[in-house]
Scaffold this motif. Structure first.
Motif, PDB file in Angstrom:
ATOM      1  N   LEU A 174     -17.766 -39.397  -8.066  1.00 43.39           N
ATOM      2  CA  LEU A 174     -18.875 -39.437  -8.769  1.00 43.39           C
ATOM      3  C   LEU A 174     -19.435 -38.527  -9.688  1.00 43.39           C
ATOM      4  CD1 LEU A 174     -21.201 -40.959  -5.846  1.00 43.39           C
ATOM      5  CD2 LEU A 174     -20.585 -42.318  -7.800  1.00 43.39           C
ATOM      6  N   GLU A 175     -18.939 -37.132  -9.201  1.00 40.20           N
ATOM      7  CA  GLU A 175     -19.335 -36.128 -10.369  1.00 40.20           C
ATOM      8  C   GLU A 175     -18.688 -36.059 -11.531  1.00 40.20           C
ATOM      9  OE1 GLU A 175     -21.243 -33.016 -11.468  1.00 40.20           O
ATOM     10  OE2 GLU A 175     -21.712 -33.912  -9.689  1.00 40.20           O
ATOM     11  N   HIS A 176     -17.166 -36.654 -11.436  1.00 39.49           N
ATOM     12  CA  HIS A 176     -16.299 -36.696 -12.484  1.00 39.49           C
ATOM     13  C   HIS A 176     -16.678 -37.809 -13.279  1.00 39.49           C
ATOM     14  CE1 HIS A 176     -12.604 -36.821 -14.667  1.00 39.49           C
ATOM     15  NE2 HIS A 176     -12.483 -38.181 -14.446  1.00 39.49           N
ATOM     16  N   TYR A 177     -17.289 -39.024 -12.835  1.00 33.35           N
ATOM     17  CA  TYR A 177     -17.710 -40.223 -13.600  1.00 33.35           C
ATOM     18  C   TYR A 177     -19.105 -39.517 -14.345  1.00 33.35           C
ATOM     19  CZ  TYR A 177     -19.884 -44.340 -14.728  1.00 33.35           C
ATOM     20  OH  TYR A 177     -20.632 -45.459 -15.678  1.00 33.35           O
ATOM     21  N   ARG A 178     -19.979 -38.961 -13.420  1.00 34.73           N
ATOM     22  CA  ARG A 178     -21.204 -38.407 -14.432  1.00 34.73           C
ATOM     23  C   ARG A 178     -20.861 -37.819 -15.322  1.00 34.73           C
ATOM     24  NH1 ARG A 178     -25.453 -35.993 -10.248  1.00 34.73           N
ATOM     25  NH2 ARG A 178     -23.857 -34.101 -10.067  1.00 34.73           N
ATOM     26  N   GLN A 179     -19.976 -36.587 -15.288  1.00 35.05           N
ATOM     27  CA  GLN A 179     -19.421 -35.811 -16.067  1.00 35.05           C
ATOM     28  C   GLN A 179     -18.721 -36.482 -17.429  1.00 35.05           C
ATOM     29  OE1 GLN A 179     -20.193 -32.591 -16.165  1.00 35.05           O
ATOM     30  NE2 GLN A 179     -19.553 -32.128 -18.078  1.00 35.05           N
ATOM     31  N   ALA A 180     -17.924 -37.501 -17.242  1.00 38.30           N
ATOM     32  CA  ALA A 180     -17.439 -38.104 -18.476  1.00 38.30           C
ATOM     33  C   ALA A 180     -18.418 -39.103 -19.128  1.00 38.30           C
ATOM     34  CB  ALA A 180     -16.375 -39.120 -17.390  1.00 38.30           C
ATOM     35  N   SER A 181     -19.407 -39.535 -18.303  1.00 38.07           N
ATOM     36  CA  SER A 181     -20.586 -40.404 -19.036  1.00 38.07           C
ATOM     37  C   SER A 181     -21.280 -39.490 -19.878  1.00 38.07           C
ATOM     38  CB  SER A 181     -21.440 -41.056 -17.777  1.00 38.07           C
ATOM     39  OG  SER A 181     -22.419 -41.826 -18.334  1.00 38.07           O
ATOM     40  N   LYS A 182     -21.571 -38.193 -19.160  1.00 37.87           N
ATOM     41  CA  LYS A 182     -22.358 -37.258 -20.027  1.00 37.87           C
ATOM     42  C   LYS A 182     -21.851 -36.945 -21.267  1.00 37.87           C
ATOM     43  CE  LYS A 182     -24.762 -33.038 -19.442  1.00 37.87           C
ATOM     44  NZ  LYS A 182     -25.087 -31.731 -18.598  1.00 37.87           N
ATOM     45  N   GLU A 183     -20.540 -36.453 -21.078  1.00 38.30           N
ATOM     46  CA  GLU A 183     -19.605 -36.193 -22.408  1.00 38.30           C
ATOM     47  C   GLU A 183     -19.665 -37.346 -23.304  1.00 38.30           C
ATOM     48  OE1 GLU A 183     -16.040 -34.872 -20.737  1.00 38.30           O
ATOM     49  OE2 GLU A 183     -16.532 -32.981 -19.870  1.00 38.30           O
ATOM     50  N   GLN A 184     -19.318 -38.554 -22.776  1.00 38.30           N
ATOM     51  CA  GLN A 184     -19.275 -39.687 -23.953  1.00 38.30           C
ATOM     52  C   GLN A 184     -20.738 -40.139 -24.378  1.00 38.30           C
ATOM     53  OE1 GLN A 184     -17.906 -43.200 -21.869  1.00 38.30           O
ATOM     54  NE2 GLN A 184     -17.785 -44.271 -23.646  1.00 38.30           N
ATOM     55  N   ARG A 185     -21.607 -39.945 -23.617  1.00 33.85           N
ATOM     56  CA  ARG A 185     -22.847 -40.019 -24.066  1.00 33.85           C
ATOM     57  C   ARG A 185     -23.324 -38.871 -25.173  1.00 33.85           C
ATOM     58  NH1 ARG A 185     -25.204 -39.691 -19.769  1.00 33.85           N
ATOM     59  NH2 ARG A 185     -26.138 -37.543 -19.852  1.00 33.85           N
ATOM     60  N   GLU A 186     -22.980 -37.568 -24.921  1.00 34.70           N
ATOM     61  CA  GLU A 186     -23.188 -36.474 -25.905  1.00 34.70           C
ATOM     62  C   GLU A 186     -22.362 -36.795 -27.240  1.00 34.70           C
ATOM     63  OE1 GLU A 186     -22.360 -33.178 -23.894  1.00 34.70           O
ATOM     64  OE2 GLU A 186     -24.149 -33.188 -22.752  1.00 34.70           O
ATOM     65  N   GLN A 187     -21.047 -37.147 -26.848  1.00 31.20           N
ATOM     66  CA  GLN A 187     -20.300 -37.456 -28.294  1.00 31.20           C
ATOM     67  C   GLN A 187     -20.994 -38.748 -28.988  1.00 31.20           C
ATOM     68  OE1 GLN A 187     -16.437 -38.180 -26.731  1.00 31.20           O
ATOM     69  NE2 GLN A 187     -15.864 -36.235 -26.031  1.00 31.20           N
ATOM     70  N   GLU A 188     -21.112 -39.678 -28.262  1.00 34.18           N
ATOM     71  CA  GLU A 188     -21.915 -40.653 -29.172  1.00 34.18           C
ATOM     72  C   GLU A 188     -23.313 -40.395 -29.751  1.00 34.18           C
ATOM     73  OE1 GLU A 188     -20.708 -43.778 -29.603  1.00 34.18           O
ATOM     74  OE2 GLU A 188     -18.815 -43.369 -28.387  1.00 34.18           O
ATOM     75  N   GLN A 189     -23.966 -39.546 -29.070  1.00 36.89           N
ATOM     76  CA  GLN A 189     -25.407 -39.055 -29.859  1.00 36.89           C
ATOM     77  C   GLN A 189     -24.846 -38.338 -30.847  1.00 36.89           C
ATOM     78  OE1 GLN A 189     -28.182 -39.855 -28.545  1.00 36.89           O
ATOM     79  NE2 GLN A 189     -29.322 -38.637 -30.020  1.00 36.89           N
ATOM     80  N   ARG A 190     -23.763 -37.438 -30.831  1.00 45.02           N
ATOM     81  CA  ARG A 190     -23.567 -36.418 -31.986  1.00 45.02           C
ATOM     82  C   ARG A 190     -22.902 -37.365 -33.185  1.00 45.02           C
ATOM     83  NH1 ARG A 190     -21.543 -32.866 -27.819  1.00 45.02           N
ATOM     84  NH2 ARG A 190     -19.618 -33.578 -28.108  1.00 45.02           N
TER      85      ARG A 190
END
Length: 351
Positions: free
Chosen positions: A182-198
């Motif tokens: 779950l932590e890995h999924y949350r981190q990956a989702s966060k990174e993907q969200r940040e990438q999409e945001q940037r």
């Protein structure tokens, strides 16, 4: 004259060595013992001095022996008298000691009789103690059997506790893996969200720059710029909606982490709870897939806007080329229309 290194001490050592081996200390033998060094005259003189010295010592020893004999005889007589006195005193002490020991023996016999009576009493007491000891030993055997049974039961209980602890550790390990996933999924989702945001912010900045350029250079395309602004607002609202959905996903993941923490105290229901979490993860993955599809759609719309901007830019260039190729007369003839067009262009701008 003697050679260097030959003296009386060396001659005496060679003579004593020969005497120790049982040989006669002649001049030649002494000279050979010295390693064929020294003159025979010197050796003879030293040997003579040594013999005279030994003769004097012998005479002195003889006179000393007579004097010592007299002293020893006197000392022996004195020691004999003292020994006789000592023997007499020892006899008197022995008689006294013998009388004392006989009295002690009589007292010891009386004490022995008393002890025999005490032994008889102690024998009876010992018999009673033996019976008690036998009963206690039988009771001890029963207790040992009961202890062995309890020990076996304790070992069985310990084995069951060990198996229970092993199950608990296994469940905790599974829960830890689930939490890590779950932590890995949350981190990956966060990174993907940040990438999409940037990426979206970069696209927004680029679109805003192009829009400013179009507003400065393309007054006649105000309507299209307004549409682009509306599209930009729609994209911003969609981005906010996506961010809100991602925040909700993060909250759901945190709630799921809390549920995993409570699973440690609810081991009996851990398997069912883990299946529920897996189903929720599947839903989250499906929602993530939908978000990815929505982001892909957004990128397609952005590309369409880029194409529209490129078409508008091309149209402006064509208009500029057409305006540059017009004749002066056509320009003068078209002044009223140009003014009218300028007035018409100002009105949207003023609006």
């Amino acid at each position: 004259m003697a050679r260097g290194g030959i003296n009386k001490a060396l001659v005496m050592q060679a003579r004593q060595a020969l005497l120790a081996r049982g040989e006669h200390p002649s001049i030649d033998a002494v000279r050979i013992e010295l390693g064929n060094t020294g003159s025979k005259t010197t050796i003879h003189r030293y040997l003579k001095e040594l013999e005279e010295s030994e003769a004097g010592q012998t005479e002195n020893a003889a006179s000393l022996s007579e004097e010592l004999g007299r002293l020893v005889a006197a000392l022996a007589g004195r020691l004999q008298g003292e020994a006789d006195e000592q023997v007499e005193r020892m006899r008197e002490r022995f008689a006294e000691e013998h009388t004392r020991l006989e009295e002690q023996l009589r007292l010891a016999e009386e004490r022995g009789q008393q002890l025999e009576a005490g032994v008889a009493a102690l024998t009876e007491q010992l018999q009673g103690e033996s019976d008690s000891h036998r009963q206690a030993r039988e009771r001890l055997q029963q207790l040992e059997v009961e202890q062995a049974r309890l020990l076996q039961a304790n070992q069985d209980q310990a084995m069951r506790l060990t198996e229970r602890d092993e199950q608990i550790r296994s469940l905790e390990e599974k829960h830890r893996h689930s939490r890590d996933a779950l932590e890995h999924y949350r981190q990956a989702s966060k990174e993907q969200r940040e990438q999409e945001q940037r990426r979206h912010e970069a696209q927004m900045q680029q679109l805003q720059m192009e829009l400013r350029q179009l507003q400065q250079t393309l007054i006649l395309k105000q309507d299209e710029v307004t549409q682009l602004n509306r599209a930009n607002e729609r994209l911003a609202s969609e981005n906010g909606y996506r961010a809100k959905e991602l925040g909700e996903q993060r909250d759901r993941l945190e709630r799921q982490a809390g549920e995993l923490a409570t699973l440690r105290t609810e081991l009996a229901q851990s398997q069912a709870a883990r299946e529920v979490l897996q189903e929720r993860l599947g839903l989250l993955q499906s929602e993530t897939t939908e978000l990815k599809a929505a982001l892909a759609t957004q990128r397609q719309e952005t590309q369409a806007l880029h194409i529209s901007l490129a078409a508008a830019t091309m149209e402006v260039q064509l208009l500029r080329q057409a305006a540059a190729s017009m004749a002066p007369e056509e320009v003068l003839a078209g002044e009223p229309d140009t003014q009218t067009s300028g007035t018409a262009a100002k009105r949207p701008e003023e609006a």
